[in-house]
Design a protein around this motif. Structure first.
Motif, mmCIF file in Angstrom:
data_model
loop_
_atom_site.group_PDB
_atom_site.id
_atom_site.type_symbol
_atom_site.label_atom_id
_atom_site.label_comp_id
_atom_site.label_asym_id
_atom_site.label_seq_id
_atom_site.Cartn_x
_atom_site.Cartn_y
_atom_site.Cartn_z
ATOM 1 N N LYS A 181 0.818 -1.209 0.000
ATOM 2 C CA LYS A 181 0.000 0.000 0.000
ATOM 3 C C LYS A 181 0.855 1.264 0.000
ATOM 4 N N ALA A 182 1.962 1.199 0.725
ATOM 5 C CA ALA A 182 2.804 2.389 0.874
ATOM 6 C C ALA A 182 3.831 2.535 -0.247
ATOM 7 N N SER A 183 3.919 1.545 -1.124
ATOM 8 C CA SER A 183 4.972 1.579 -2.142
ATOM 9 C C SER A 183 4.521 2.380 -3.353
ATOM 10 N N LEU A 184 5.446 2.571 -4.285
ATOM 11 C CA LEU A 184 5.163 3.361 -5.476
ATOM 12 C C LEU A 184 4.801 2.438 -6.643
ATOM 13 N N PRO A 185 4.096 2.979 -7.650
ATOM 14 C CA PRO A 185 3.596 2.130 -8.736
ATOM 15 C C PRO A 185 4.674 1.305 -9.462
ATOM 16 N N HIS A 186 5.906 1.819 -9.539
ATOM 17 C CA HIS A 186 6.915 1.053 -10.279
ATOM 18 C C HIS A 186 7.510 -0.078 -9.449
ATOM 19 N N ASP A 212 -4.165 -2.235 -6.205
ATOM 20 C CA ASP A 212 -2.850 -2.684 -5.723
ATOM 21 C C ASP A 212 -2.676 -4.205 -5.803
ATOM 22 N N HIS A 213 -3.740 -4.922 -6.135
ATOM 23 C CA HIS A 213 -3.688 -6.393 -6.040
ATOM 24 C C HIS A 213 -2.581 -7.020 -6.884
ATOM 25 N N GLN A 214 -2.311 -6.426 -8.052
ATOM 26 C CA GLN A 214 -1.332 -7.033 -8.965
ATOM 27 C C GLN A 214 0.106 -6.756 -8.560
ATOM 28 N N ARG A 215 0.315 -5.825 -7.655
ATOM 29 C CA ARG A 215 1.697 -5.422 -7.358
ATOM 30 C C ARG A 215 2.364 -6.284 -6.307
ATOM 31 N N VAL A 216 1.580 -7.164 -5.703
ATOM 32 C CA VAL A 216 2.181 -8.020 -4.685
ATOM 33 C C VAL A 216 2.106 -9.466 -5.162
#
Ligand SMILES: *Cc1c(COP(=O)(O)O)cnc(C)c1O
Length: 297
Positions: A181-186, A212-216
């Motif tokens: 949640k706290a991270s950046l899009p890249h 955000d689901h795809q970023r983890v």
């Protein structure tokens, strides 16, 4: 919250040389506080703030005999000048684990419940029968939106935006959700589960907005037989890792994390140019349950 002073965690650069030379950065949350170490402080923060707002002065929570969360909750309550109650899974052992003995030293009242009753965690404690509403209940392992929100602050402790990949150990998934949640899009967030749990990714995603689901993602090959299980291979890796890097790890969480990071680097899992941040989430107190001499640190 100024009662609890934490140090800004240092970061260690670790050079790993394989096919190509890689430097990973380790965020040493194990160094921020002698007891409320690692991610537990961050995960507790917003719960403590809410308890303060609600004017509650007894913290209640749940855990097993070696739970870092339980001990951190006991210590936090003590530092706040509050009381605490720990609901422990299983029968009272003849001798308390070091973790439970320490929790008791911080004034935590321990209540042992059957595994069956433990499952229905909503049950109130019998320890404060007259004033059950005075207790502020923190979910097991700090799992929840408030836990994740607090864990998100971990990234502001490092130069969080400078990394392409952020890796951490996963128990309930609260910390990794907060990091995402706290991270950046890249940024790509990778969790290393330390137990077998098919619904873990769902548990994590439940704490996150859809976007955000795809970023983890999880790499689930490194749980070493299950929660708090270990192998000779894991223990000898932890000793080697300490010898090479000076970084101690615990056998429940961060030992498995560093093992995974080291192995994934060997396997070229990350592309060459990537800046990698590994979150050392603490937990070293749990090593006290190992026979003396198992670890060299
Ligand atoms: C609790 C804990 C974790 C796991 O955190 P979750 O938010 O439950 O996933 C990781 N490392 C250490 C050292 C812990 O104590």
């Amino acid at each position: 919250m100024s009662l609890i002073e934490i140090k800004k965690p240092p970061v260690d650069q670790v050079h790993v040389s394989y096919k190509f030379h890689t430097t990973i950065t380790v965020l040493r949350l194990d160094k921020i506080h002698p007891v409320i170490s690692g991610n537990k402080w961050f995960k507790l923060r917003l719960y403590l703030e809410e308890a303060t707002r609600m004017n509650k002065k007894i913290l209640g929570t749940f855990g097993g005999a070696y739970s870092n969360h339980l001990l951190a909750t006991a210590a936090a309550a003590d530092l706040m000048g509050w009381k605490s109650i720990g609901i422990i899974r299983g029968e009272r052992p003849r001798q308390l684990s070091d973790t439970l003995a320490d929790a008791q030293l911080y004034g935590m009242q321990l209540e042992f419940v059957t595994r069956e009753n433990y499952k229905n965690k909503k049950t109130t404690s019998s320890l404060h029968p007259d004033h059950p509403d005075d207790i502020y209940w923190i979910p097991e392992g700090g799992y929840g939106t408030l836990g994740a929100g607090g864990a998100g602050e971990i990234l502001s402790q490092a130069d969080g935006g400078a990394y392409d990949v952020i890796i951490a150990a996963v128990g309930t998934g609260t910390m990794i959700a907060g990091l995402t949640k706290a991270s950046l899009p890249h940024q790509q967030i990778i969790g290393i589960p330390v137990l077998k749990n098919e619904s873990l990714l769902t548990d994590i995603q439940q704490l996150l907005p859809d976007t955000d689901h795809q970023r983890v993602s999880l790499v689930s090959d490194y749980y070493f037989g299950g929660y708090a299980k270990k192998t000779k291979q894991l223990i000898s890796f932890m000793n080697d890792w300490y010898q090479q890097t000076g970084i101690p790890s615990d056998f429940v969480y961060t030992g498995k994390l560093f093992y995974a990071v080291n192995d994934l680097l060997h396997k070229d899992f990350f592309s060459q140019a990537r800046q990698i941040l590994v979150v050392h989430s603490g937990g070293l107190q749990g090593n006290r349950s190992l026979p003396k001499g198992t670890l060299i640190f």
